[in-house]
Design an enzyme around this catalytic site. Structure first.
Site, mmCIF file in Angstrom:
data_model
loop_
_atom_site.group_PDB
_atom_site.id
_atom_site.type_symbol
_atom_site.label_atom_id
_atom_site.label_comp_id
_atom_site.label_asym_id
_atom_site.label_seq_id
_atom_site.Cartn_x
_atom_site.Cartn_y
_atom_site.Cartn_z
ATOM 1 N N ASP A 210 0.847 -1.195 0.000
ATOM 2 C CA ASP A 210 0.000 0.000 0.000
ATOM 3 C C ASP A 210 0.885 1.247 0.000
ATOM 4 O O ASP A 210 2.102 1.165 0.106
ATOM 5 C CB ASP A 210 -0.901 0.010 1.236
ATOM 6 N N ASP A 212 0.623 3.643 2.364
ATOM 7 C CA ASP A 212 0.400 4.246 3.667
ATOM 8 C C ASP A 212 -0.760 5.243 3.531
ATOM 9 O O ASP A 212 -1.691 4.987 2.773
ATOM 10 C CB ASP A 212 1.683 4.876 4.217
#
Length: 292
Positions: A210, A212
């Site tokens: 991802d 973040d």
């Protein structure tokens, strides 16, 4: 020359090594407590391999409760010479996208609730962490990743947070913009520190799941998205691991970067002032220098 034994510490989604010959799970006793799980041993392409699921099979340990000292001590007791740490992480860089891998070479440790050293009162030791990972192992991981077809980035700073919650937006922006971090995770510290104290070569392979929370087009971290990306990353990681034995080799010279001699000048406590109980617990980790 010494015989190579590769230890794989598997992170989220990595609970086994495929293709091991003579594979067997073993309980390993450690004076630092019980490791995360039983440890899988076997042979892959003629090289001894050891596998430890960091969170335990079924993911029973949170990042803060992983028994890091027992894990590293157990690997050392089994004769491991080289440790490859595989873990999930978030990215602070647009070009380091979900699904990519990063071979980490630096850390910033923001963990606060973990035992971070084998040494202490009664036997004081200080090791260098200026370069906390082994470039030789990093080379092997990079080659294996490229041969697997994985998009891999060589070098990056890993922000180790305590967790288990993900970052606030303010934290994410600070780590990215002010601190210059590249990825963020919850498990490589104190693991890397302890591996150095145990004189083990250590490489960190971070699997990006991802962006973040800093990225304007992705927003907050969504655990369902992380799990979906982990599935693909885990398959790639297992393919990468299968290529490591041929690259690392069945026999090895002393580490050219000195990882396996990190304690040569590290212990400051005089022999007659050392705590016998602590010295006994250090038999595997530091026996090479304490017993000479």
């Amino acid at each position: 020359m010494t015989k190579t034994k590769i230890g794989i510490i598997g992170g989220s989604g990595i609970y086994q090594i495929d293709g091991l010959q003579n594979a067997a799970w073993h309980q390993v006793d450690s004076p630092w407590g019980s490791p995360s799980d039983a440890i899988l041993t076997g042979v892959l392409a003629g090289v001894d391999m050891v596998f430890l699921p960091r969170h335990g099979r079924g993911h029973v340990h949170s990042p803060s409760t992983v028994p890091y000292r027992a894990n590293i001590d157990a690997l050392k007791r089994l004769g491991v010479t080289d440790v490859i740490s595989i873990s999930a992480c978030g990215s602070f860089r647009e070009e380091m996208a979900p699904g990519d891998f990063v071979i980490v070479d630096q850390f910033i440790d923001r963990t606060i609730a973990r035992e971070k050293s084998f040494f202490g009162s009664g036997c004081v030791g200080h090791v260098s962490l200026a370069h906390p990972t082994c470039p030789r192992l990093g080379d092997a991981c990079e080659t294996a990743a490229r041969d697997t077809g994985i998009t891999v980035h060589r070098g990056g700073t890993y922000l180790a947070m305590e967790g288990p919650q993900f970052s606030t937006l303010a934290e994410s922006r600070m780590y990215r913009e002010s601190w210059g971090c590249d990825v963020i995770g919850m498990t490589n510290m104190p693991e890397a520190k302890l591996a150095r104290e145990a004189e083990l070569c250590y490489a960190s392979l971070a699997m990006i799941t991802d962006y973040d929370s800093w990225h304007p087009d992705h927003g907050e971290v969504d655990i369902s998205d992380i799990i979906a990306t982990l599935t693909g990353n885990a398959d790639n990681a297992r393919s990468l691991v299968r290529r490591l034995p041929a690259l690392v080799g069945a026999e090895r010279q002393p580490c050219p970067h000195g990882c396996d001699r990190a304690l040569d000048h590290a212990i400051l406590t005089a022999p007659d002032a050392r705590d016998p109980a602590l010295v006994a617990r250090l038999d595997a980790v530091a026996g090479r220098v304490l017993n000479r």
